[in-house]
Design an enzyme around this catalytic site. Structure first.
Site, PDB file in Angstrom:
ATOM      1  N   HIS A  18       0.948  -1.126   0.084  1.00  0.00           N
ATOM      2  CA  HIS A  18       0.010  -0.102  -0.108  1.00  0.00           C
ATOM      3  C   HIS A  18       0.909   1.248   0.224  1.00  0.00           C
ATOM      4  CE1 HIS A  18      -3.486   2.265   1.129  1.00  0.00           C
ATOM      5  NE2 HIS A  18      -2.690   3.003   1.443  1.00  0.00           N
ATOM      6  N   GLU A  19       1.741   1.401   0.756  1.00  0.00           N
ATOM      7  CA  GLU A  19       2.596   2.285   0.940  1.00  0.00           C
ATOM      8  C   GLU A  19       3.622   2.687  -0.271  1.00  0.00           C
ATOM      9  OE1 GLU A  19       2.027   4.612   2.957  1.00  0.00           O
ATOM     10  OE2 GLU A  19       0.625   3.307   4.379  1.00  0.00           O
ATOM     11  N   HIS A  22       1.895   4.672  -2.859  1.00  0.00           N
ATOM     12  CA  HIS A  22       2.087   6.381  -2.666  1.00  0.00           C
ATOM     13  C   HIS A  22       3.496   6.649  -2.914  1.00  0.00           C
ATOM     14  CE1 HIS A  22      -1.786   6.197  -0.736  1.00  0.00           C
ATOM     15  NE2 HIS A  22      -1.565   5.771   0.376  1.00  0.00           N
TER      16      HIS A  22
END
Length: 420
Positions: A18-19, A22
């Site tokens: 997920h990170e 980003h």
């Protein structure tokens, strides 16, 4: 202990992916990413690669990417402040030290008159009390020393808020998107190994001790008719058997090009609706095809996204049993049950949790990615951004409510766990 290790691995994978979404889009957009962190709280491990510090933190309850400009800069050089600077071969400032100057005798010491690290990248001041005013150009990639760690300065064009609206939107959206991609990949791996479910009226694996095995049926048998009714697909077999628990049924079976008649008495089990349904002890047939596995990976991910949205709708409209709402403790307990069933169940569970994380994060709630996206959509509609202080306050309040909800859900988990 095994469950704890599996939980840490699963959540570590989901959060890191997920990170990473980003991080990679932010870097592609030219945003300075100061830190990529897995977990919260004190650092366990930290390594700097390029301009980003990669950290592993003590509490495995999430993660974050700290982008320049999202929060007020922690480093500020004020007029009258004494600092040490290091110069490169061109005479430009490459490093700034503001604390423990005695530990940096080789630095050049300056009493600051003016410092602009956002736009003009200029530092001016006095090297001696009665000396002349001197000015230096600050490198765009100059660093400052804080907490025994060098951090890179962030000129305005490297900050999150300076980027076009679309770039900021994609940077935030990339986190949940990576979780959906991860789910697709895991499902593709699962179906590549296990096979893709087929709707042909053919028996898959036959379970020992059940009516099908006792009557001589084997995997690969094609069911032509049941009690004189022609079967066109697997679902037809399931529906008919389910509707006839503890009953004698007659099958017309095709095996190796020949047909034979088989009679058996179905077993029974209690269904989700509380009613008994018939069973004969066979699995759905599968076929092995990479292309089919890819298709199944996407369709299974879509299915779970749809089910998540249905569940959220029921939660809002009051049709959802709140006792079934699970938090960290409930997920931990469920993971233990999944681990006991084997690797393939763990793969399915990981993919499901990845979908869950994506959908929850896209909800338009403060402190979640969806809340941040909502502010960007408002900016697009208004033609100007919401004031940063107001947005920060909304996210802070939202985060507090999320923590309160987490506590309530965890309490519910514990009550459900001890009431079993």
């Amino acid at each position: 202990m095994e469950t704890l290790i599996i939980v840490v691995i699963i959540f570590g994978l989901l959060v890191s992916i997920h990170e990473f979404g980003h991080l990679i889009v932010a870097k592609r957009s030219g945003i300075l990413c100061r830190e990529y962190a897995i977990g919260f709280g004190p650092k366990i491990f930290a390594v700097k690669k390029g301009e980003t510090v990669y950290t592993l933190r003590l509490l495995p309850i999430g993660g974050y990417v700290r982008m320049a400009g999202e929060d007020p800069e922690t480093f500020e050089v004020k007029p009258g402040q004494s600092i040490g600077v290091y110069l490169d071969r061109r005479g430009h400032v490459s490093r700034i030290v503001s604390d423990h100057l005695e530990k940096h005798p080789d630095a050049r010491f300056i009493t600051v008159e003016r410092c602009d690290l956002d736009e003009k990248l200029i530092l001016s001041g006095y090297e001696q009390e009665d000396g002349p005013l001197v000015s230096y150009t600050v490198n765009r990639d100059a660093t400052y020393l804080a907490d025994n760690q060098d951090f890179q300065i962030a000129p305005r064009d490297r900050q999150f808020a300076s980027k076009p609206l679309l770039a900021r939107f994609l940077t935030i959206f990339a986190g949940p998107l990576m979780n959906l991609i991860l789910a697709v990949v895991i499902f593709i791996i699962y179906f590549s190994i296990q096979g893709v479910p087929s709707n042909e009226p053919v028996l898959g694996k036959v379970i020992n001790g059940y009516p099908a095995e006792k009557s001589g049926l084997v995997a690969g048998d094609r069911i032509v008719q049941i009690d004189g009714h022609r079967t066109m697909n697997w679902q037809g077999i399931v529906n008919y058997v389910s509707d006839h628990p503890k009953e004698n049924i007659h099958l017309t079976v095709e095996r190796n090009g020949r047909q034979k008649q088989v009679s058996l008495i179905t077993g029974q089990r209690k269904g989700e609706n509380g009613k008994f349904e018939g069973v004969i002890g066979v699995y759905q047939p599968t076929r092995h095809s990479f292309i089919a596995s890819v298709g199944a990976g996407f369709s299974q991910t879509y299915y779970w996204v749809k089910m998540e949205l249905v569940g959220l709708k029921m939660l809002v409209t009051g049709g959802f049993d709140l006792n079934k709402l699970a938090g960290p403790v409930g997920i931990y307990h469920a993971t233990g049950e999944v681990v006991a069933q084997g690797l393939f169940f763990v793969l399915n569970w990981t993919a499901f949790l990845s979908v869950n994380l994506a959908v929850i994060n896209l909800l338009p709630l403060p402190a979640l990615d969806g809340g941040r996206l909502l502010f960007l959509i408002l900016e697009a509609l208004r033609g100007k951004p919401v004031e940063p202080q107001k947005e920060a306050l909304v996210h802070f309040i939202g985060f507090a409510f999320l923590m309160l909800l987490m506590l309530l859900v965890t309490w519910n988990d514990l009550q459900n766990l001890f009431s079993r």
